[in-house]
Design a protein around this motif. Structure first.
Motif, PDB file in Angstrom:
ATOM      1  N   ALA A 149       0.894  -1.360   0.044  1.00 19.44           N
ATOM      2  CA  ALA A 149      -0.104   0.042   0.074  1.00 19.44           C
ATOM      3  C   ALA A 149       0.780   1.334   0.049  1.00 19.44           C
ATOM      4  CB  ALA A 149      -0.851   0.059   1.025  1.00 19.44           C
ATOM      5  N   GLU A 150       1.808   1.290   0.689  1.00 17.86           N
ATOM      6  CA  GLU A 150       2.775   2.471   0.977  1.00 17.86           C
ATOM      7  C   GLU A 150       3.496   2.703  -0.419  1.00 17.86           C
ATOM      8  OE1 GLU A 150       4.239   2.424   5.606  1.00 17.86           O
ATOM      9  OE2 GLU A 150       5.124   1.082   4.175  1.00 17.86           O
ATOM     10  N   SER A 196       2.503   1.499  -3.467  1.00 14.57           N
ATOM     11  CA  SER A 196       1.808   1.835  -4.662  1.00 14.57           C
ATOM     12  C   SER A 196       0.869   2.940  -4.601  1.00 14.57           C
ATOM     13  CB  SER A 196       0.728   0.637  -4.914  1.00 14.57           C
ATOM     14  OG  SER A 196      -0.207   0.300  -3.718  1.00 14.57           O
ATOM     15  N   LYS A 197       0.875   3.666  -3.199  1.00 13.11           N
ATOM     16  CA  LYS A 197       0.053   4.964  -3.216  1.00 13.11           C
ATOM     17  C   LYS A 197       0.610   6.101  -4.163  1.00 13.11           C
ATOM     18  CE  LYS A 197      -1.245   8.316   0.546  1.00 13.11           C
ATOM     19  NZ  LYS A 197      -1.225   8.450   1.817  1.00 13.11           N
ATOM     20  N   GLY A 198      -0.673   6.355  -4.757  1.00  9.11           N
ATOM     21  CA  GLY A 198      -0.423   7.477  -5.965  1.00  9.11           C
ATOM     22  C   GLY A 198       0.141   6.942  -7.200  1.00  9.11           C
ATOM     23  N   SER A 241      -2.976   0.588  -8.029  1.00  3.99           N
ATOM     24  CA  SER A 241      -3.582  -0.025  -7.141  1.00  3.99           C
ATOM     25  C   SER A 241      -2.975  -1.082  -6.716  1.00  3.99           C
ATOM     26  CB  SER A 241      -4.798  -0.595  -7.625  1.00  3.99           C
ATOM     27  OG  SER A 241      -4.544  -1.663  -8.364  1.00  3.99           O
ATOM     28  N   VAL A 242      -3.177  -1.521  -5.246  1.00  2.95           N
ATOM     29  CA  VAL A 242      -2.289  -2.494  -4.571  1.00  2.95           C
ATOM     30  C   VAL A 242      -2.502  -4.022  -5.364  1.00  2.95           C
ATOM     31  CG1 VAL A 242      -2.263  -4.016  -2.408  1.00  2.95           C
ATOM     32  CG2 VAL A 242      -2.634  -1.272  -2.210  1.00  2.95           C
ATOM     33  N   ARG A 297      10.514   5.333  -6.212  1.00  3.09           N
ATOM     34  CA  ARG A 297      10.293   5.541  -4.764  1.00  3.09           C
ATOM     35  C   ARG A 297      10.774   4.699  -3.726  1.00  3.09           C
ATOM     36  NH1 ARG A 297       3.918   5.857  -3.797  1.00  3.09           N
ATOM     37  NH2 ARG A 297       4.263   8.034  -4.613  1.00  3.09           N
TER      38      ARG A 297
END
Length: 406
Positions: free
Chosen positions: A19-20, A22-24, A27-28, A52
């Motif tokens: 989640a961290e 993939s954010k922005g 999707s997960v 990232r």
């Protein structure tokens, strides 16, 4: 580059959740599919995910190309037998080993690692690597499958399983005419045929390998192939060609300062001269070989035994006795049963021929027959026993060994 596996590796290594990461960006579920290589992502998504993670995409692609170059270089250096450069090249690969599982070269790297371990004589590690590769072989490309079977044959030769190795090489030759035309493959075919005492085949493949190595200016392998040819010409009683091989070997090995090879060359030249009944020349080359060898190894033992046998044939009893006694002691230290049996026979023969021939018949010959090799030795001993029984008037026993000769 396998970017999905690379992203998953660095994400988990750095303790970042899907989640961290993939954010922005995506999707997960989409990231999960990318990481498991079940979905191809566009270059922009991959670039954002790598950024990232503080991974430079261009640098990763350069590293993959570096892996490719180092692997091709390692293969070439092994084929040209460049010992020091092989080690340096391999250590460079080890330094970037953590990246190789994410590249397209994962199986080639593991295969070349297997070849490297065989080259270094690291038998246990090579066996572990062979087992690892065997589990992965269903994923190999056609070329990778060829390499695995070829390197496995070399490994079997190293372990003394020559017939199985020969069978594998025969099948590979039938299946892969292009790849099996290489000098290395032809050299190993010659080597295994030589080990099986099939001198005609060994000479055939050796001459083909020699021509290939000469075209490549592969000087070390030229020496190795000349050695094989010299040994097999000697075994086939083709003495003129054998002498020519060994003269070339001596001159070129001295020029190339191949100190490790020279003792073997001198020993085999000594054996050739012994077979040609040139006792003085044989002793000269055997002694040159012995002078270059450390005293506590198998090669030293073999050469010293040959000197003892030569003295025995010349009826220099004290000199032969001295050699055989030293070989006998050394063979016990090295666990060399063949030479312990042989020297026991000769030492017994000097004291009591009757006991010696009983020992030859009950201990030495059964050992050689069971080993299913050393045909020259067996032939000589069969003749010895046939002559001995003939002199004793024991015709039936003499004929038994004469029949074995034929």
């Amino acid at each position: 580059m396998e970017f999905g596996a690379l992203i998953k590796f660095y994400r988990t290594q750095r303790g970042i959740t899907q989640a961290e990461l993939s954010k922005g960006i995506c999707s997960v579920p989409h990231l999960s599919k990318i990481e498991n290589n079940s979905k191809e992502a566009n270059e922009k998504t991959i670039s954002l995910l790598l950024r990232r993670l503080n991974i430079d995409l261009e640098e990763m692609e350069e590293k993959e190309e570096e892996v490719n170059i180092l692997l091709r270089s390692l293969d070439g250096k092994i084929n040209f037998y460049l010992r020091d450069e092989i080690e340096e090249n391999y250590q460079k690969l080890v330094q970037i080993e953590h990246l190789i599982p994410f590249s397209q070269y994962i199986y080639i790297y593991e295969l070349y690692k297997f070849r490297y371990l065989i080259f270094k004589g690291l038998v246990d590690e090579a066996d572990d690597q062979r087992a690892l590769l065997y589990k992965q072989k269903k994923n190999f490309s056609q070329h990778e499958d060829y390499l695995f079977r070829y390197y496995h044959a070399i490994f079997l030769m190293w372990k003394g399983q020559y017939q199985t190795a020969d069978d594998i090489l025969d099948v590979l030759h039938t299946e892969n005419n292009h790849e099996t035309a290489s000098g290395e493959f032809l050299y190993h075919r010659s080597l295994v045929k030589s080990s099986l005492e099939q001198s005609g085949h060994a000479i055939h493949f050796g001459k083909m390998a020699l021509q290939t190595f000469m075209n490549q200016h592969n000087f070390i392998r030229i020496l190795h192939t000349l050695m094989l040819l010299g040994i097999n010409y000697t075994h086939s009683n083709i003495y003129e060609e054998a002498q020519e091989c060994f003269h070339h070997l001596i001159r070129n090995a001295e020029l190339l300062k191949e100190e490790k090879l020279l003792p073997q060359i001198y020993h085999n030249m000594g054996h050739l001269q012994f077979k040609m009944k040139n006792a003085k020349e044989a002793l000269y080359f055997y002694e040159k070989s012995l002078a270059l060898q450390p005293a506590k190894n198998q090669h030293y033992l073999v050469t010293l035994y040959a000197i003892g046998e030569l003295h025995h044939s010349l009826n220099s009893i004290e000199k032969s006795k001295e050699c055989f006694q030293e070989v006998n002691l050394l063979s016990k230290d090295l666990g060399a049963k063949k030479y312990r049996l042989l020297t026991n026979f000769y030492l017994l023969h000097m004291a009591s021929p009757v006991k010696a021939f009983k020992y030859l018949e009950s201990k030495v010959i059964p050992y050689f027959e069971e080993a299913n090799e050393h045909t020259d030795d067996l032939t000589r001993f069969y003749k010895m026993l046939a002559d001995y029984y003939n002199q004793k008037g024991m015709v039936i026993d003499a004929v038994t060994y004469l029949n074995k000769l034929t």
